[in-house]
Motif scaffolding. Structure first.
Motif, PDB file in Angstrom:
ATOM      1  N   GLU A  53      32.374  68.079  49.384  1.00  8.13           N
ATOM      2  CA  GLU A  53      31.541  66.844  49.456  1.00  8.13           C
ATOM      3  C   GLU A  53      32.030  65.686  48.612  1.00  8.13           C
ATOM      4  O   GLU A  53      32.161  64.508  48.903  1.00  8.13           O
ATOM      5  N   ALA A  54      32.710  66.125  47.571  1.00  6.82           N
ATOM      6  CA  ALA A  54      33.151  65.212  46.635  1.00  6.82           C
ATOM      7  C   ALA A  54      34.405  64.107  47.335  1.00  6.82           C
ATOM      8  O   ALA A  54      34.895  63.172  47.179  1.00  6.82           O
ATOM      9  N   LEU A  55      35.314  65.007  48.450  1.00  9.23           N
ATOM     10  CA  LEU A  55      36.386  64.484  48.937  1.00  9.23           C
ATOM     11  C   LEU A  55      35.879  63.818  50.309  1.00  9.23           C
ATOM     12  O   LEU A  55      36.686  62.901  50.913  1.00  9.23           O
ATOM     13  N   MET A  56      34.479  63.752  50.441  1.00 13.50           N
ATOM     14  CA  MET A  56      34.100  62.844  51.730  1.00 13.50           C
ATOM     15  C   MET A  56      34.182  61.406  51.317  1.00 13.50           C
ATOM     16  O   MET A  56      33.969  60.870  50.082  1.00 13.50           O
ATOM     17  N   PRO A  57      34.435  60.281  52.187  1.00 13.49           N
ATOM     18  CA  PRO A  57      34.622  59.015  51.819  1.00 13.49           C
ATOM     19  C   PRO A  57      33.184  58.430  51.392  1.00 13.49           C
ATOM     20  O   PRO A  57      32.312  58.986  51.986  1.00 13.49           O
ATOM     21  N   GLN A  58      33.114  57.679  50.318  1.00 15.12           N
ATOM     22  CA  GLN A  58      31.789  57.247  49.965  1.00 15.12           C
ATOM     23  C   GLN A  58      31.741  55.962  50.557  1.00 15.12           C
ATOM     24  O   GLN A  58      32.580  55.024  50.794  1.00 15.12           O
ATOM     25  N   LYS A  59      30.375  55.475  50.728  1.00  9.53           N
ATOM     26  CA  LYS A  59      30.075  54.144  51.094  1.00  9.53           C
ATOM     27  C   LYS A  59      30.451  53.052  49.738  1.00  9.53           C
ATOM     28  O   LYS A  59      29.824  53.518  48.584  1.00  9.53           O
ATOM     29  N   ARG A  60      30.709  52.049  49.974  1.00 13.21           N
ATOM     30  CA  ARG A  60      30.731  50.869  48.803  1.00 13.21           C
ATOM     31  C   ARG A  60      29.599  50.615  48.365  1.00 13.21           C
ATOM     32  O   ARG A  60      28.670  50.351  49.026  1.00 13.21           O
ATOM     33  N   SER A  61      29.367  50.589  47.175  1.00 13.37           N
ATOM     34  CA  SER A  61      27.862  50.382  46.438  1.00 13.37           C
ATOM     35  C   SER A  61      27.762  48.778  46.698  1.00 13.37           C
ATOM     36  O   SER A  61      26.585  48.535  46.559  1.00 13.37           O
ATOM     37  N   ASP A  62      28.904  47.966  46.800  1.00 14.35           N
ATOM     38  CA  ASP A  62      28.693  46.499  46.732  1.00 14.35           C
ATOM     39  C   ASP A  62      28.882  45.948  48.232  1.00 14.35           C
ATOM     40  O   ASP A  62      29.105  44.637  48.350  1.00 14.35           O
ATOM     41  N   LYS A  63      28.736  46.784  49.363  1.00 12.45           N
ATOM     42  CA  LYS A  63      28.971  46.533  50.703  1.00 12.45           C
ATOM     43  C   LYS A  63      27.987  45.391  51.072  1.00 12.45           C
ATOM     44  O   LYS A  63      26.646  45.454  50.769  1.00 12.45           O
ATOM     45  N   GLY A  64      28.419  44.369  51.561  1.00 12.68           N
ATOM     46  CA  GLY A  64      27.602  43.216  52.069  1.00 12.68           C
ATOM     47  C   GLY A  64      27.632  41.977  50.842  1.00 12.68           C
ATOM     48  O   GLY A  64      27.108  40.819  51.498  1.00 12.68           O
ATOM     49  N   SER A  65      28.020  42.140  49.854  1.00  6.66           N
ATOM     50  CA  SER A  65      27.929  41.115  48.802  1.00  6.66           C
ATOM     51  C   SER A  65      29.258  40.789  48.476  1.00  6.66           C
ATOM     52  O   SER A  65      30.288  41.130  48.778  1.00  6.66           O
ATOM     53  N   SER A  66      29.313  39.464  47.927  1.00  3.57           N
ATOM     54  CA  SER A  66      30.849  38.823  47.732  1.00  3.57           C
ATOM     55  C   SER A  66      31.240  39.137  46.306  1.00  3.57           C
ATOM     56  O   SER A  66      30.516  39.156  45.292  1.00  3.57           O
ATOM     57  N   ARG A  67      32.267  39.846  46.344  1.00  2.37           N
ATOM     58  CA  ARG A  67      32.881  40.239  45.055  1.00  2.37           C
ATOM     59  C   ARG A  67      33.855  38.968  44.341  1.00  2.37           C
ATOM     60  O   ARG A  67      33.867  38.850  43.208  1.00  2.37           O
ATOM     61  N   ALA A  68      34.138  38.267  45.213  1.00  2.00           N
ATOM     62  CA  ALA A  68      35.129  36.710  44.815  1.00  2.00           C
ATOM     63  C   ALA A  68      34.231  35.763  44.161  1.00  2.00           C
ATOM     64  O   ALA A  68      34.390  35.196  43.388  1.00  2.00           O
ATOM     65  N   LEU A  69      33.001  35.609  44.679  1.00  2.00           N
ATOM     66  CA  LEU A  69      32.108  34.511  44.339  1.00  2.00           C
ATOM     67  C   LEU A  69      31.032  34.883  43.530  1.00  2.00           C
ATOM     68  O   LEU A  69      29.924  35.726  43.704  1.00  2.00           O
ATOM     69  N   PRO A  70      30.932  34.310  42.323  1.00  2.00           N
ATOM     70  CA  PRO A  70      29.943  34.619  41.316  1.00  2.00           C
ATOM     71  C   PRO A  70      28.485  34.268  41.787  1.00  2.00           C
ATOM     72  O   PRO A  70      28.571  33.369  42.603  1.00  2.00           O
ATOM     73  N   ASP A  71      27.419  34.761  41.387  1.00  2.00           N
ATOM     74  CA  ASP A  71      26.080  34.350  41.872  1.00  2.00           C
ATOM     75  C   ASP A  71      25.879  32.828  41.406  1.00  2.00           C
ATOM     76  O   ASP A  71      25.143  32.324  42.452  1.00  2.00           O
ATOM     77  N   THR A  72      26.446  32.434  40.534  1.00  2.00           N
ATOM     78  CA  THR A  72      26.077  30.864  40.078  1.00  2.00           C
ATOM     79  C   THR A  72      26.954  30.152  41.301  1.00  2.00           C
ATOM     80  O   THR A  72      26.157  29.046  41.828  1.00  2.00           O
ATOM     81  N   ALA A  73      27.949  30.692  41.690  1.00  2.00           N
ATOM     82  CA  ALA A  73      28.766  29.602  42.750  1.00  2.00           C
ATOM     83  C   ALA A  73      28.215  29.897  44.040  1.00  2.00           C
ATOM     84  O   ALA A  73      28.199  28.941  44.869  1.00  2.00           O
ATOM     85  N   ILE A  74      27.488  31.020  44.550  1.00  2.00           N
ATOM     86  CA  ILE A  74      26.610  31.145  45.544  1.00  2.00           C
ATOM     87  C   ILE A  74      25.577  30.106  45.609  1.00  2.00           C
ATOM     88  O   ILE A  74      25.212  29.619  46.556  1.00  2.00           O
ATOM     89  N   GLU A  75      24.756  30.325  44.489  1.00  2.12           N
ATOM     90  CA  GLU A  75      23.470  29.388  44.574  1.00  2.12           C
ATOM     91  C   GLU A  75      24.094  27.792  44.627  1.00  2.12           C
ATOM     92  O   GLU A  75      23.429  26.972  45.434  1.00  2.12           O
TER      93      GLU A  75
END
Length: 171
Positions: free
Chosen positions: A75-97
């Motif tokens: 089960e550890a070899l199965m692909p995992q879903k990304r925990s940050d899927k759907g959020s922007s990693r490049a833009l910080p929260d302050t930049a988004i606001e």
């Protein structure tokens, strides 16, 4: 077969593929002088994955799979879903606001202008590309003006003839 069953089936196929590659190491049956030599040899050529994609792994990845399998089983070899899927990693929260505030205050600003403003006001580090801002604007449907009577215009375009004021330079 519904979508969840298909995803589970695909994940199981990937896990079996990984297990087939690391099985000689797990059982101590690799023909090479060491584990690292085995990893080097099998990663010299790209692999065709169960979904048909061709991919070349590094020896370190294969070593990581062995560790994952020893700690968590197949089960550890199965692909995992990304925990940050759907959020922007490049833009910080302050930049988004700030992007949302700028787009609300000035609906005709484009992504390049917003990026320039975010960098100038230190909401965003300079290495972050304009594409990150463009993706954010597109994802949140902020591209067009919210007023239905207002339409997006190009850099040197006005809504009526003769609206552009010529700039005269004195030398």
């Amino acid at each position: 077969m519904n979508n969840d069953q298909k995803k589970l089936s695909d994940a199981a196929a990937v896990a079996q593929f990984k297990l087939a590659l690391i099985a000689p190491v797990i059982h101590g049956l690799y023909p090479d002088a060491s584990r690292n030599a085995y990893y080097q040899r099998i990663t010299e050529k790209p692999f065709t994955l169960p979904d048909g994609f061709v991919f070349q792994y590094s020896p370190k990845t294969i070593s990581k799979w062995v560790s994952l399998y020893q700690n968590g089983g197949i089960e550890a070899l199965m692909p995992q879903k990304r925990s940050d899927k759907g959020s922007s990693r490049a833009l910080p929260d302050t930049a988004i606001e700030e992007s949302l505030r700028l787009k609300e205050a000035f609906p005709r600003l484009n992504a390049t202008q917003i990026h320039r403003q975010l960098v100038a006001e230190a909401f965003l580090p300079a290495p972050v590309s304009v594409c990150a801002v463009q993706r954010f604007i597109k994802k949140h449907d902020l591209k067009s003006a919210r007023n239905p009577n207002m339409r997006d215009t190009k850099a040197f375009e006005e809504d009526a003839f003769g609206r552009l004021i010529p700039v005269i330079f004195h030398i």
